[in-house]
Each structure stands twice: as structure tokens, then as C-alpha cells.
Scaffold this motif. Structure first.
Motif, PDB file in Angstrom:
ATOM      1  N   SER A  49       0.473   5.783   0.267  1.00 47.67           N
ATOM      2  CA  SER A  49      -0.415   6.845   0.740  1.00 47.67           C
ATOM      3  C   SER A  49      -0.842   7.798  -0.373  1.00 47.67           C
ATOM      4  N   TYR A  67      -1.280   7.307  -4.291  1.00 51.75           N
ATOM      5  CA  TYR A  67      -1.231   6.353  -5.402  1.00 51.75           C
ATOM      6  C   TYR A  67      -0.634   6.974  -6.670  1.00 51.75           C
ATOM      7  N   ALA A 123       1.075  -0.154   6.113  1.00 55.04           N
ATOM      8  CA  ALA A 123       0.259  -1.037   5.277  1.00 55.04           C
ATOM      9  C   ALA A 123       0.783  -2.459   5.373  1.00 55.04           C
ATOM     10  N   GLY A 170      -5.277  -1.136  -7.508  1.00 59.49           N
ATOM     11  CA  GLY A 170      -3.915  -0.766  -7.817  1.00 59.49           C
ATOM     12  C   GLY A 170      -3.434  -1.055  -9.213  1.00 59.49           C
ATOM     13  N   PHE A 205      -1.082  -0.134  -4.329  1.00 63.21           N
ATOM     14  CA  PHE A 205      -2.493   0.228  -4.192  1.00 63.21           C
ATOM     15  C   PHE A 205      -2.636   1.324  -3.157  1.00 63.21           C
ATOM     16  N   GLN A 206      -3.687   2.111  -3.295  1.00 60.51           N
ATOM     17  CA  GLN A 206      -3.968   3.214  -2.386  1.00 60.51           C
ATOM     18  C   GLN A 206      -4.505   2.686  -1.061  1.00 60.51           C
ATOM     19  N   THR A 207      -3.954   3.181   0.057  1.00 54.15           N
ATOM     20  CA  THR A 207      -4.459   2.805   1.372  1.00 54.15           C
ATOM     21  C   THR A 207      -4.169   3.915   2.374  1.00 54.15           C
ATOM     22  N   GLY A 238       0.805  -1.203   0.000  1.00 56.34           N
ATOM     23  CA  GLY A 238       0.000   0.000   0.000  1.00 56.34           C
ATOM     24  C   GLY A 238       0.842   1.258   0.000  1.00 56.34           C
TER      25      GLY A 238
END
Length: 124
Positions: free
Chosen positions: A10, A12, A60, A39, A53-55, A8
């Protein structure tokens, strides 16, 4: 050893742009992409891939995928991982939403990481 590593990020868009530019000399390009929460997969000529991927999760959890030579190894990994104390996160089976021969099993390891073993060869 590794099929792909997924982690992940922060931001993307910024991370995707950074890795594409930084790894361009190695022949890395976008292989597939979904919405930011799913992602992007980056790879060089079908070799091991890096997935982002965005998280908002910090830190992550990692997604580590190991390559299996055959589907029996995937099955054996799943049994052994559960016996070693892992939590099931998807038993052995085909994942045709990735592609027709994607046979994998997933477990959650002791630190919450998603551990996968995948065979991408056609099965018997």
C-alpha cells in the motif's frame, strides 16, 4: 523452487525502504526497478528475488514464480495448469523485455493469484 515472489504493497516507498534495510544483512539489494506500479526486484547475488509493487487492491493478489530447469517444463506446466482449471495469463514464450533468455508461462489460479513458471537458461 521459487524464482521470485511478487506482491502488492500500500505504500511503495515505505515498503521498499523497509525491505532493503531489513534484508541488508542478507546481502539483498535492488536488482531492477520500474515505476511503482511495476515495482522493484530485490535479491542477494542472483538468488531468488522478492518483488514489490504499488497497489490499492486489498488484499493484493500474489505473483508466485517457480523455477523450471528447461523450457519443456514451462510448456508442460502451462498445459497441466489449464487442464487443472487455471485461466491463461500468458502462454509459454520468451519475454525479452525481462531479458533475452526469460522463457515463462503464466496462469491465474483458483484464488486469482498469478502463477508463473520460468526458465532463465538459454534454450535449444
Amino acid at each position: 523452487m521459487f524464482d521470485h515472489v511478487k506482491f502488492g504493497v500500500s505504500d511503495y516507498a515505505a515498503s521498499k525502504a523497509f525491505f532493503l534495510k531489513a534484508l541488508e544483512p542478507l546481502g539483498v539489494a535492488v536488482v531492477s526497478e520500474g515505476p511503482p506500479a511495476y515495482g522493484v526486484e530485490l535479491s542477494a547475488k542472483g538468488k531468488a528475488s522478492l518483488c514489490l509493487f504499488q497497489t490499492d487492491e486489498k488484499p493484493a493478489h500474489l505473483h508466485l514464480a517457480f523455477t523450471a530447469e528447461n523450457r519443456q517444463q514451462v510448456d508442460a506446466f502451462h498445459r497441466a495448469a489449464l487442464a487443472a482449471g487455471a485461466r491463461d495469463n500468458g502462454g509459454p514464450g520468451l519475454r525479452p523485455h525481462y531479458h533475452a533468455n526469460y522463457y515463462a508461462a503464466f496462469v491465474i489460479g483458483p484464488d486469482g493469484h498469478n502463477i508463473e513458471v520460468v526458465c532463465q537458461a538459454p534454450g535449444a
